[in-house]
Design an enzyme around this catalytic site. Structure first.
Site, PDB file in Angstrom:
ATOM      1  N   HIS A  95     -33.001 -44.994  65.419  1.00  0.00           N
ATOM      2  CA  HIS A  95     -33.158 -45.601  66.473  1.00  0.00           C
ATOM      3  C   HIS A  95     -31.913 -46.466  66.909  1.00  0.00           C
ATOM      4  O   HIS A  95     -31.323 -46.992  66.066  1.00  0.00           O
ATOM      5  CB  HIS A  95     -34.337 -46.057  66.878  1.00  0.00           C
ATOM      6  CG  HIS A  95     -34.835 -47.446  65.906  1.00  0.00           C
ATOM      7  ND1 HIS A  95     -35.877 -47.792  65.041  1.00  0.00           N
ATOM      8  CD2 HIS A  95     -33.909 -48.335  65.773  1.00  0.00           C
ATOM      9  CE1 HIS A  95     -35.920 -49.191  64.872  1.00  0.00           C
ATOM     10  NE2 HIS A  95     -34.777 -49.348  65.042  1.00  0.00           N
ATOM     11  N   ASP A 150     -34.633 -55.476  72.661  1.00  0.00           N
ATOM     12  CA  ASP A 150     -35.952 -54.969  72.753  1.00  0.00           C
ATOM     13  C   ASP A 150     -36.727 -56.234  72.214  1.00  0.00           C
ATOM     14  O   ASP A 150     -36.252 -57.114  71.987  1.00  0.00           O
ATOM     15  CB  ASP A 150     -36.150 -53.906  71.792  1.00  0.00           C
ATOM     16  CG  ASP A 150     -35.478 -54.100  70.483  1.00  0.00           C
ATOM     17  OD1 ASP A 150     -35.156 -55.355  70.064  1.00  0.00           O
ATOM     18  OD2 ASP A 150     -35.249 -53.176  69.673  1.00  0.00           O
TER      19      ASP A 150
END
Length: 246
Positions: free
Chosen positions: A130, A64
């Protein structure tokens, strides 16, 4: 797997990751790996810097990146990984460009990921459960897109402040590009490192039977070769962890 300490959990995970990379290169002549960027990964990366890994045959990606951040900022995940690993070994590092148009960059990075099989994903778990930046209720177990633009959950942003990456919540970017859950789990082996009492509730949710939209990390249950490396605080029940952190 519960180690005696934070450091030992990370080093055990690093040794596991090194074995996977060596085996992939021995079998296929190359290896492809995804890396998370978080304090929980520090010892894993430290272990890998000195491990017997044929880095010249390894292609590395990260999971990410913030949208719009300066690529050279210390908080940029690509820069964070470079200072801890990519600048120290002759690895072919493929980084997300946070300054590019998000849609175009997501498509470009997805194409890179799909060029070949992924041998390994080294991941962490966020305080809200997450996985990469796949946020609770905003991920799909059968997502056909490999990389998505997402709006960051406030808990995820606060975690960056709590980890001393940013001085205040206002400084934390509000959006990011993330590799999606199915793409993460397409890696043949997944090595997860999560440490600290603040992760105990997320770990409990990830391990509680059943894949839950509220806990993206629960998707790890679908993988045949996923190993969690925890310290005692992260492995404790949430109530115990809360008491121990006071």
């Amino acid at each position: 797997m519960v180690a005696d300490s934070v450091a030992e959990a990370g080093h055990m995970a690093g040794r596991h990751a090194a074995r996977v990379l060596r085996d992939a290169v021995a079998a296929r002549g190359t290896a492809r790996v995804l890396f998370a960027s978080a304090p929980s990964q520090e010892q894993l990366l430290e272990e890998l810097r000195t491990a017997d890994v044929p880095w010249a045959q390894v292609e590395a990606f990260h999971v990410d990146e913030y949208i719009g951040i300066d690529p050279q900022a210390p908080q940029a995940f690509g820069r964070w990984l470079a200072t801890r690993l990519f600048d120290h070994v002759p690895v072919d590092a493929r980084l997300i460009d946070p300054s590019a148009d998000p849609s175009a960059e997501a498509a470009r990075y997805a194409d890179l990921l799909r060029v070949g099989p992924l041998d390994l994903a080294c991941l962490g778990i966020g305080v809200n459960g997450h996985l990469a930046f796949n946020e609770p209720y905003h991920w799909l177990v059968d997502d056909t897109v490999a990389v998505r633009e997402i709006v960051l959950d406030e808990l995820s942003r606060q975690q960056q402040v709590d980890d001393d990456c940013f001085a205040s919540l206002d400084e934390v970017p509000t959006s990011a590009l993330t590799v999606t859950v199915p793409q993460l789990l397409s890696a043949a082996t997944v090595v997860v490192t999560a440490t600290g009492a603040h992760k105990a509730a997320a770990i409990a949710g990830a391990l509680d039977p059943g894949v839950k939209a509220s806990v993206p990390a629960s998707a790890l249950q679908m993988h045949d070769d996923a190993t969690l490396y925890l310290d005692p605080a992260a492995a404790s029940t949430p109530a115990t962890a809360e008491a121990g952190s006071r």
